[in-house]
Design a protein around this motif. Sequence first.
Motif, PDB file in Angstrom:
ATOM      1  N   GLY A 149       0.795  -1.231   0.000  1.00 26.60           N
ATOM      2  CA  GLY A 149       0.000   0.000   0.000  1.00 26.60           C
ATOM      3  C   GLY A 149       0.828   1.282   0.000  1.00 26.60           C
ATOM      4  O   GLY A 149       0.273   2.379  -0.084  1.00 26.60           O
ATOM      5  N   MET A 150       2.172   1.135   0.109  1.00 24.64           N
ATOM      6  CA  MET A 150       3.010   2.342   0.194  1.00 24.64           C
ATOM      7  C   MET A 150       2.841   3.187  -1.068  1.00 24.64           C
ATOM      8  O   MET A 150       3.070   2.723  -2.173  1.00 24.64           O
ATOM      9  N   THR A 151       2.421   4.437  -0.897  1.00 22.19           N
ATOM     10  CA  THR A 151       2.050   5.275  -2.041  1.00 22.19           C
ATOM     11  C   THR A 151       2.866   6.555  -2.124  1.00 22.19           C
ATOM     12  O   THR A 151       3.230   6.992  -3.209  1.00 22.19           O
ATOM     13  N   SER A 152       3.133   7.165  -0.973  1.00 23.86           N
ATOM     14  CA  SER A 152       3.872   8.436  -0.983  1.00 23.86           C
ATOM     15  C   SER A 152       4.925   8.425   0.107  1.00 23.86           C
ATOM     16  O   SER A 152       4.625   8.112   1.261  1.00 23.86           O
ATOM     17  N   ILE A 153       6.154   8.783  -0.284  1.00 22.65           N
ATOM     18  CA  ILE A 153       7.235   8.861   0.704  1.00 22.65           C
ATOM     19  C   ILE A 153       7.907  10.226   0.543  1.00 22.65           C
ATOM     20  O   ILE A 153       8.191  10.658  -0.575  1.00 22.65           O
ATOM     21  N   SER A 154       8.132  10.896   1.656  1.00 24.91           N
ATOM     22  CA  SER A 154       8.748  12.219   1.567  1.00 24.91           C
ATOM     23  C   SER A 154       9.540  12.499   2.833  1.00 24.91           C
ATOM     24  O   SER A 154       9.495  11.732   3.794  1.00 24.91           O
ATOM     25  N   TYR A 155      10.288  13.600   2.801  1.00 22.92           N
ATOM     26  CA  TYR A 155      10.858  14.084   4.056  1.00 22.92           C
ATOM     27  C   TYR A 155      10.622  15.579   4.161  1.00 22.92           C
ATOM     28  O   TYR A 155      10.391  16.259   3.159  1.00 22.92           O
ATOM     29  N   SER A 156      10.629  16.045   5.409  1.00 18.27           N
ATOM     30  CA  SER A 156      10.355  17.443   5.658  1.00 18.27           C
ATOM     31  C   SER A 156      11.488  17.997   6.499  1.00 18.27           C
ATOM     32  O   SER A 156      11.974  17.336   7.416  1.00 18.27           O
ATOM     33  N   MET A 157      11.946  19.214   6.161  1.00 14.85           N
ATOM     34  CA  MET A 157      13.073  19.803   6.888  1.00 14.85           C
ATOM     35  C   MET A 157      12.557  20.704   7.991  1.00 14.85           C
ATOM     36  O   MET A 157      11.815  21.643   7.724  1.00 14.85           O
ATOM     37  N   ASN A 158      12.944  20.402   9.206  1.00 13.19           N
ATOM     38  CA  ASN A 158      12.580  21.260  10.327  1.00 13.19           C
ATOM     39  C   ASN A 158      13.820  21.425  11.204  1.00 13.19           C
ATOM     40  O   ASN A 158      14.176  20.538  11.966  1.00 13.19           O
ATOM     41  N   ARG A 159      14.478  22.579  11.076  1.00 11.55           N
ATOM     42  CA  ARG A 159      15.720  22.795  11.840  1.00 11.55           C
ATOM     43  C   ARG A 159      15.505  23.742  13.005  1.00 11.55           C
ATOM     44  O   ARG A 159      16.466  24.189  13.636  1.00 11.55           O
ATOM     45  N   GLU A 160      14.255  24.031  13.285  1.00  8.46           N
ATOM     46  CA  GLU A 160      13.947  24.974  14.366  1.00  8.46           C
ATOM     47  C   GLU A 160      13.933  24.261  15.721  1.00  8.46           C
ATOM     48  O   GLU A 160      13.690  23.070  15.797  1.00  8.46           O
TER      49      GLU A 160
END
Length: 458
Positions: A236-247
Amino acid sequence: MEKNQEFVVAIEDMNEDGAGVGRVDGYIWFVKDTVMGDVVRAKAMKMKKTYGFARLMEVLEPSPGRAEPLCPVAKQCGGCQLQAMSYEEQLRFKERKVLNNLLRIGKFSRDEIEMLPIIGMEKPWRYRNKAQFPFGENKEGEIITGFYAGRTHNIIENEDCLLGVEENREILGIIKRFMKENGLRPYSEKEHKGLVRHALIRKGFRTGELMVCLVINGERLPKKERLAELLLQVKGMTSISYSMNREKTNVIMGKEIVDIYGPGYITDYIGAVKYQISLLSFYQVNPDQTEKLYRTALEFAELTGDEVAWDLYCGIGTISLFLAQRAKMVYGVELVTEAIRDAKKNAEINGIRNVEFFVGRAEEVLLEEYEKNGLYADVIVLDPPRKGCDELCLNTILKMGPKRVVYISCNSATLSRDLRYLADGGYRIERVRCCDMFPGTYHVEVVIMMTYCGDKKK
Ligand code: SAH
């Protein structure tokens, strides 16, 4: 009584937050993790003039409403405040809470309130379609993940919360393996060091589609293709991403999102309506109950196909699109621009044309469209945030005088206040129905239908 002193108390009532309430010599004690009908031994922790807080030490006589929590870390985690209650007892607790607020805050009399039975779940587990897991390390320096214990940032290790989907465990296992393979460290809040902060997992219950996003304290995720390769082994894996949060922040998601695999969204259905859900879109977390909630709202709206209906505080237009299937025209109003963008897209995907969306404050848009542009309402549905509805908005509703008002609320205290305002303006409560969107917790949703009866006090 002194701090740390132990005493025996019978639990006679529950407070709003699901703590048991008992009395000893006229002094009131709040004891978490107890159930109405229990007799317990408790230890005094914190004392005020007329009431105090005590810790449960031992259940001496269990209430018939008590149940053994299935979750092994129920107590440490604290996410499920009603863990000591059987599910039937939880439902009774929620109905009582709503009724009490209508009587006490709304000042309605008991015979003004027709309460239909609460809509519970058949299996009150694994209902959440979304989870956010923080990463950290234990004393041995091993990578762990789970949930923050109530009001702290200590991670209670738990990869298989029973409210979440079964895939969470497999996905978290893969992420930990990927981190170990590549020497990536979990983020430490104290030192503001380490890379992996959180994993966000979402599932479309009807489609089976899965979305994973890794939140990182950095610019790029090394070996991201390898992460995708491993995660794609999950069905079922459909979307893979990463998000940058350096705060240094409690906000989980960063502003920037980088897609590693897939379209950046998953698809799901509520009833016959299809939705594209992107990472940042608001979407109800319990889709099975959401459908029942919306059906109840639709039923209460009593649409025949000729009506002009409004959906105030519409979010991504979920309720609007539901209503549009039975109304002549639906107007949705929502403060957040991105949500309205999603709402319009969702209307388009479903070929629904009899709906128009406005970005803005419900109280301002409704007044302006009514007074300047002459729009009217046969039915107004509203689903405001916890703080309830603005007085200006309630006032405009009274001016517009729709036949019916359907109010959906996650906070029965502000709901009761607002219903009193509408009641003084000539509306009468017709029906009340609670819906359990969050089994295990003290939260309860309620749908109310009011009709105009012309008996004005305002
Ligand atoms: N009905 C939607 C969302 C309800 S949550 C659903 O079921 O999915 C409440 C929504 O009200 C949020 O989307 C929030 O952004 C919005 N909101 C908050 N204050 C508002 C205001 N003054 N006017 C319009 N929308 C508002």
